[in-house]
Design a protein around this motif. Structure first.
Motif, PDB file in Angstrom:
ATOM      1  N   LYS A  36       0.733  -1.146   0.006  1.00  0.00           N
ATOM      2  CA  LYS A  36      -0.038   0.188   0.050  1.00  0.00           C
ATOM      3  C   LYS A  36       0.908   1.352   0.144  1.00  0.00           C
ATOM      4  CE  LYS A  36      -4.395  -0.259   0.059  1.00  0.00           C
ATOM      5  NZ  LYS A  36      -5.327  -1.147   0.974  1.00  0.00           N
ATOM      6  N   LEU A  37       1.913   1.337   0.870  1.00  0.00           N
ATOM      7  CA  LEU A  37       2.687   2.642   1.026  1.00  0.00           C
ATOM      8  C   LEU A  37       3.470   2.710  -0.200  1.00  0.00           C
ATOM      9  CD1 LEU A  37       3.872   2.036   4.754  1.00  0.00           C
ATOM     10  CD2 LEU A  37       2.197   3.759   3.831  1.00  0.00           C
ATOM     11  N   LYS A  38       3.850   1.666  -0.878  1.00  0.00           N
ATOM     12  CA  LYS A  38       4.910   1.754  -2.027  1.00  0.00           C
ATOM     13  C   LYS A  38       3.921   2.234  -3.088  1.00  0.00           C
ATOM     14  CE  LYS A  38       8.094  -1.263  -2.936  1.00  0.00           C
ATOM     15  NZ  LYS A  38       8.892  -2.576  -3.455  1.00  0.00           N
ATOM     16  N   SER A  39       2.751   1.672  -3.359  1.00  0.00           N
ATOM     17  CA  SER A  39       1.954   2.434  -4.387  1.00  0.00           C
ATOM     18  C   SER A  39       1.669   3.699  -4.150  1.00  0.00           C
ATOM     19  CB  SER A  39       0.577   1.605  -4.452  1.00  0.00           C
ATOM     20  OG  SER A  39      -0.167   1.920  -3.304  1.00  0.00           O
ATOM     21  N   SER A  40       1.539   4.355  -2.946  1.00  0.00           N
ATOM     22  CA  SER A  40       1.643   5.796  -2.822  1.00  0.00           C
ATOM     23  C   SER A  40       3.017   6.488  -2.675  1.00  0.00           C
ATOM     24  CB  SER A  40       0.906   6.019  -1.151  1.00  0.00           C
ATOM     25  OG  SER A  40       1.923   5.604  -0.276  1.00  0.00           O
ATOM     26  N   GLN A  41       3.978   5.894  -3.331  1.00  0.00           N
ATOM     27  CA  GLN A  41       5.156   6.475  -3.524  1.00  0.00           C
ATOM     28  C   GLN A  41       6.041   7.101  -2.369  1.00  0.00           C
ATOM     29  OE1 GLN A  41       6.524   7.202  -6.835  1.00  0.00           O
ATOM     30  NE2 GLN A  41       4.861   5.582  -7.280  1.00  0.00           N
ATOM     31  N   LEU A  42       5.652   6.357  -1.147  1.00  0.00           N
ATOM     32  CA  LEU A  42       5.994   7.172   0.161  1.00  0.00           C
ATOM     33  C   LEU A  42       7.175   6.733   0.304  1.00  0.00           C
ATOM     34  CD1 LEU A  42       5.115   9.603   1.620  1.00  0.00           C
ATOM     35  CD2 LEU A  42       3.909   8.301   3.137  1.00  0.00           C
ATOM     36  N   VAL A  43       7.357   5.345   0.119  1.00  0.00           N
ATOM     37  CA  VAL A  43       8.340   4.481   0.528  1.00  0.00           C
ATOM     38  C   VAL A  43       9.173   4.000  -0.569  1.00  0.00           C
ATOM     39  CG1 VAL A  43       9.115   2.222   1.679  1.00  0.00           C
ATOM     40  CG2 VAL A  43       6.967   3.234   2.411  1.00  0.00           C
ATOM     41  N   VAL A  44      10.713   4.549  -0.309  1.00  0.00           N
ATOM     42  CA  VAL A  44      11.861   3.906  -1.339  1.00  0.00           C
ATOM     43  C   VAL A  44      12.051   2.737  -1.222  1.00  0.00           C
ATOM     44  CG1 VAL A  44      13.836   4.749  -2.408  1.00  0.00           C
ATOM     45  CG2 VAL A  44      12.547   6.438  -1.080  1.00  0.00           C
ATOM     46  N   VAL A  45      12.443   2.024  -0.031  1.00  0.00           N
ATOM     47  CA  VAL A  45      12.829   0.863   0.272  1.00  0.00           C
ATOM     48  C   VAL A  45      12.126   0.095   1.179  1.00  0.00           C
ATOM     49  CG1 VAL A  45      15.522   0.928  -0.795  1.00  0.00           C
ATOM     50  CG2 VAL A  45      14.958   1.699   1.317  1.00  0.00           C
ATOM     51  N   GLU A  46      12.045  -0.891   1.179  1.00  0.00           N
ATOM     52  CA  GLU A  46      11.193  -1.578   2.240  1.00  0.00           C
ATOM     53  C   GLU A  46      11.817  -1.707   3.523  1.00  0.00           C
ATOM     54  OE1 GLU A  46       9.852  -5.358   1.149  1.00  0.00           O
ATOM     55  OE2 GLU A  46       8.579  -4.545  -0.571  1.00  0.00           O
ATOM     56  N   GLY A  47      13.188  -1.906   3.809  1.00  0.00           N
ATOM     57  CA  GLY A  47      13.646  -2.040   4.978  1.00  0.00           C
ATOM     58  C   GLY A  47      13.591  -1.015   5.863  1.00  0.00           C
ATOM     59  N   THR A  48      13.280   0.493   5.402  1.00  0.00           N
ATOM     60  CA  THR A  48      12.926   1.490   6.271  1.00  0.00           C
ATOM     61  C   THR A  48      11.750   1.079   7.287  1.00  0.00           C
ATOM     62  OG1 THR A  48      11.605   2.501   4.654  1.00  0.00           O
ATOM     63  CG2 THR A  48      13.933   2.898   4.753  1.00  0.00           C
TER      64      THR A  48
END
Lengths: 109, 254
Positions: A36-48
């Motif tokens: 979800k967060l990735k689709s909102s462009q907010l997260v660059v890499v998951e590890g964070t």
């Protein structure tokens, strides 16, 4: 003052708000939160996100339970606590304020 | 051809190429170190490992063996340690950095030591000079000598200090002597300096030896400074092996 640093700080503050927002609707599997967060462009890499989730959990805003999965090992589902809801309320209020402040100042001219 | 290894990555069982395994292992170890002391580090790592397993499982599709590309793709999704350092700890580092600096400094106060590396008699004067922040230990020595000549008790004071002040042996003691904080950076710096000094010394000694060897005409002419390795040398005149008058005992070599 570095732009990247500022960006990271802003993103970070908003990220917690978004996670709590997502979870306030329903309990979610970690990877789904990430999708979800990735689709909102907010997260660059998951590890964070993992440190963030753990921190929110340790602060008592989130809790998790395990669910059996058909495809692999048991999955960790996060859900929001009452404390988390109160915290989310506070965050949302201040977000609205900030948002107003920003739009107020940026449309002045 | 590649050796394969069976692993359990976050609850998923994989057969994985050896080089892919090395990559994954290195990645996880680096992250573990990165989150090392943080709160809930073990939990974070467990989550990441599970997610990695999930990603690798998805990447490999119907293949039986996990290869390096699968691992690298999973890493690019999860983020390299550098990327994670930049973003996620941006907030918490502000507190942790402060904590770090304080916890790494073991002792910051200056302490009085004798300086074994810069000494005329016992290193008392150079130790005092470091302690009081005097650049050149010569002035302290001059003061001691003058006071002694003027009828002062500085010789006795020197002897007493020599006896009771410990010599700075370890790197951290030397740092304390100079009043620099005993942290990892300074110790590393110090060790590096000492190594450089040592290599300079070695270099000097060897170049001296070389010059000695090069101007020597025959081994007989100056055998006083020769390194005597065995009791035997070659006599140029008689062309016969000759026993040197050895200033050492045979026992030393047994």
């Amino acid at each position: 003052m570095k732009l990247d640093n500022m960006k990271a700080q802003m993103r970070k503050g908003v990220l917690e708000l978004c996670i709590l927002n997502l979870l306030s609707a329903e309990a979610m599997y970690t990877s789904d939160i990430i999708e979800k967060l990735k689709s909102s462009q907010l997260v660059v890499v998951e590890g964070t996100l993992y440190p963030l989730l753990t921190r929110l959990k340790n602060a008592g805003f989130l809790e998790y339970y395990w669910m059996e999965s058909n495809y692999g090992p048991p999955r960790k589902y996060f859900k929001i606590t009452d404390e988390g809801r109160t915290f989310l309320k506070g965050l949302t209020d201040s977000w609205v304020e900030i948002n107003e402040a920003v739009s107020l100042t940026s449309h002045k001219s | 051809m590649n050796k394969t290894i069976n692993i359990n990555l976050g609850g998923y069982a994989f057969t994985i190429d050896e080089d892919a395994f090395e990559t994954a292992n290195h990645y996880l170890n680096t992250l573990t170190r990165h989150f090392g002391g943080g709160e809930g580090a073990a939990e974070i790592m467990q989550d990441i490992e599970t997610r990695m397993g999930e990603l690798v499982n998805r990447n490999k599709g119907t293949r039986t063996i996990v290869n390096k590309v699968d691992i690298l793709e999973a890493i690019s999704v999860l983020g390299t340690p550098e990327e994670l350092r930049d973003i996620d700890f941006a907030e918490s580092t502000t507190n942790e950095k402060k904590k770090d600096t304080s916890s790494f400094q073991i002792k910051t106060g200056k302490r009085l030591y004798r300086d074994g590396d810069d000494k005329v008699i016992g290193g008392v004067c150079s130790g005092l000079a470091s302690y009081f922040g005097i650049q050149d230990a010569v002035w302290v020595r001059v003061a001691f000598v003058l006071l002694g000549l003027a009828g002062g008790a500085s010789f006795i004071i020197y002897a007493v200090l020599w006896a009771i002040v410990p010599v700075a042996k370890t790197v951290s003691e030397r740092l304390e002597m100079m009043g620099e904080p005993t942290n990892v950076n300074n110790i590393a710096k110090m060790v590096k300096e000492e190594l450089e000094e040592l290599s300079d010394k070695l270099h000097d000694t060897f170049s001296k030896k070389d010059s000695k060897f090069s101007c020597r005409k025959s081994p007989k002419q100056d055998n006083t400074g020769d390194p005597k390795t065995s009791g035997w040398t070659w006599d140029m005149k008689t062309r016969q092996p000759e026993k040197l008058e050895a200033p050492y005992n045979h026992k030393d070599f047994v």
